[in-house]
Design a protein around this motif. Sequence first.
Motif, short mmCIF file in Angstrom:
data_model
loop_
_atom_site.label_atom_id
_atom_site.label_comp_id
_atom_site.label_asym_id
_atom_site.label_seq_id
_atom_site.Cartn_x
_atom_site.Cartn_y
_atom_site.Cartn_z
N LYS A 18 -68.76 14.78 -74.37
CA LYS A 18 -69.22 13.93 -72.88
C LYS A 18 -68.64 13.41 -73.03
CE LYS A 18 -71.83 15.98 -69.57
NZ LYS A 18 -71.08 17.33 -69.00
N ILE A 19 -68.18 12.36 -72.19
CA ILE A 19 -67.12 10.87 -72.56
C ILE A 19 -68.14 10.09 -71.97
CG2 ILE A 19 -65.01 9.60 -72.35
CD1 ILE A 19 -64.70 12.46 -74.66
N GLU A 20 -68.74 8.65 -73.43
CA GLU A 20 -69.49 7.67 -72.81
C GLU A 20 -68.45 6.36 -72.52
OE1 GLU A 20 -72.68 8.39 -71.89
OE2 GLU A 20 -72.44 10.51 -72.59
N MET A 25 -60.69 6.09 -73.67
CA MET A 25 -60.15 6.95 -72.73
C MET A 25 -58.56 6.99 -72.59
SD MET A 25 -62.67 5.90 -69.49
CE MET A 25 -64.16 5.79 -70.88
N TYR A 29 -57.61 9.13 -66.98
CA TYR A 29 -58.84 9.56 -66.76
C TYR A 29 -59.91 8.70 -66.35
CZ TYR A 29 -63.42 11.45 -68.15
OH TYR A 29 -64.23 12.49 -68.44
N ARG A 30 -59.92 7.14 -66.49
CA ARG A 30 -60.73 5.56 -66.39
C ARG A 30 -60.68 5.81 -64.86
NH1 ARG A 30 -62.94 1.44 -68.99
NH2 ARG A 30 -61.51 2.45 -70.41
N LEU A 33 -61.19 8.45 -62.45
CA LEU A 33 -63.15 8.55 -62.36
C LEU A 33 -62.88 7.24 -61.46
CD1 LEU A 33 -64.32 9.22 -65.94
CD2 LEU A 33 -65.00 10.47 -63.23
N LEU A 88 -66.82 1.76 -65.74
CA LEU A 88 -65.75 2.01 -66.50
C LEU A 88 -65.25 1.27 -66.03
CD1 LEU A 88 -65.97 5.40 -63.91
CD2 LEU A 88 -64.95 4.97 -66.55
N TYR A 143 -67.91 12.82 -67.46
CA TYR A 143 -67.79 11.85 -68.30
C TYR A 143 -69.40 11.12 -67.43
CZ TYR A 143 -68.15 6.14 -67.48
OH TYR A 143 -68.24 5.22 -67.87
N TYR A 146 -71.51 9.76 -64.90
CA TYR A 146 -71.41 10.78 -63.58
C TYR A 146 -72.47 11.92 -63.63
CZ TYR A 146 -68.29 12.36 -58.92
OH TYR A 146 -67.91 12.75 -58.15
N ILE A 215 -63.11 16.36 -64.92
CA ILE A 215 -63.59 15.94 -64.42
C ILE A 215 -64.05 16.53 -62.41
CG2 ILE A 215 -63.08 13.59 -62.16
CD1 ILE A 215 -61.67 12.53 -65.18
#
Length: 311
Positions: A18-20, A25, A29-30, A33, A88, A143, A146, A215
Amino acid sequence: EMSPEERAFQERIDRGEKIEPKEWMPEGYRKTLIRQIGQHAHSEIVGQLPEGNWITRAPTLERKAILLAKVQDEAGHGLYLYCAAETLGVSRDELLEKLHSGNMKYSSIFNYPTLTWADIGAIGWLVDGAAIMNQVPLQRTSYGPYSRAMIRICKEESFHQRQGYDIMMKMAKGTPEQKEMAQDALNRFWYPSLMMFGPSDKDSVHSAQSMAWKIKINTNDELRQKFVDQTVPQAEYLGLTIPDENLAWNEEKGGYDFSEPDWSEFYEVLKGNGPCNKERLGARVKAWEDGAWFREGLMAHAEKQSAAKLA
Ligand code: ACO
């Protein structure tokens, strides 16, 4: 052409990590999201409007209490998702400004009117059914915030789906007039529900990259197929007919063949030309403007408090 940072990031995704929020990032990607979570949040908020329309006219006190609880859940989902988007680096005010100015989307489905009580059943059954089909896999999205929001939201969403099916059962097993209302609601909500999954895979702009980043977990067409396969037997149990002459079991693929929705209608709704777009956005803008005095009061109070602390 991937930078070493991007490669390391992709490897983490591929390993299922998981990306926190505070972690590095890629900008894409940001942005993806923020777009997807923001639109999802807006959908929950705007999605209160078609059903809110029936709270005062629910047929019994029990139905009113259930519908009220469900619409409140949707407000909660929206706020939960705005929080996830805020991690984010975007503010809630920015997201709302983009919604109100028409620069951010919300789900096409909420631009259709709710004409009868049976529509509340059809929304719970079909719209929340489609929402769950899309959101259950999103519990495994890459993410962290999410994915955790989705776990909670899916629990409530399955209650919403059951309450809708329960209304449909009552209507479909009721008087001939009630059954006719249920069939009419199914006729009007079937294709708009299929559109919720987004354009067909060949026209989906974001799917390939979003799936590489996890995602998104499934393609739009995969989820649409699963939804049809799940829903056809439910319609049969109700004794209702899906408004599609091409609907047929396909033994070879182990699923139903079905007609595509009218994609030109879908793109018109996205452009703001659906039956209720102006009304829905107008209601949100009005709520924002009507709340200005309250937000100003809160800010003035907060400033007084911090000034008092300094003194
Ligand atoms: N309504 C409005 N816009 C849509 C819809 C829809 N049903 N489906 C696709 N779009 C838009 C996309 O947002 C994208 O536009 P954008 O670039 O301006 O953002 C464009 O159509 C092309 O579609 P895709 O490339 O397939 O877009 P994406 O990869 O984002 O897939 C999907 C769309 C499946 C809706 C995805 O964003 C998703 O899973 N979102 C999270 C779930 C969600 O938002 N649910 C809301 C409804 S459920 C509820 O609130 C009860």
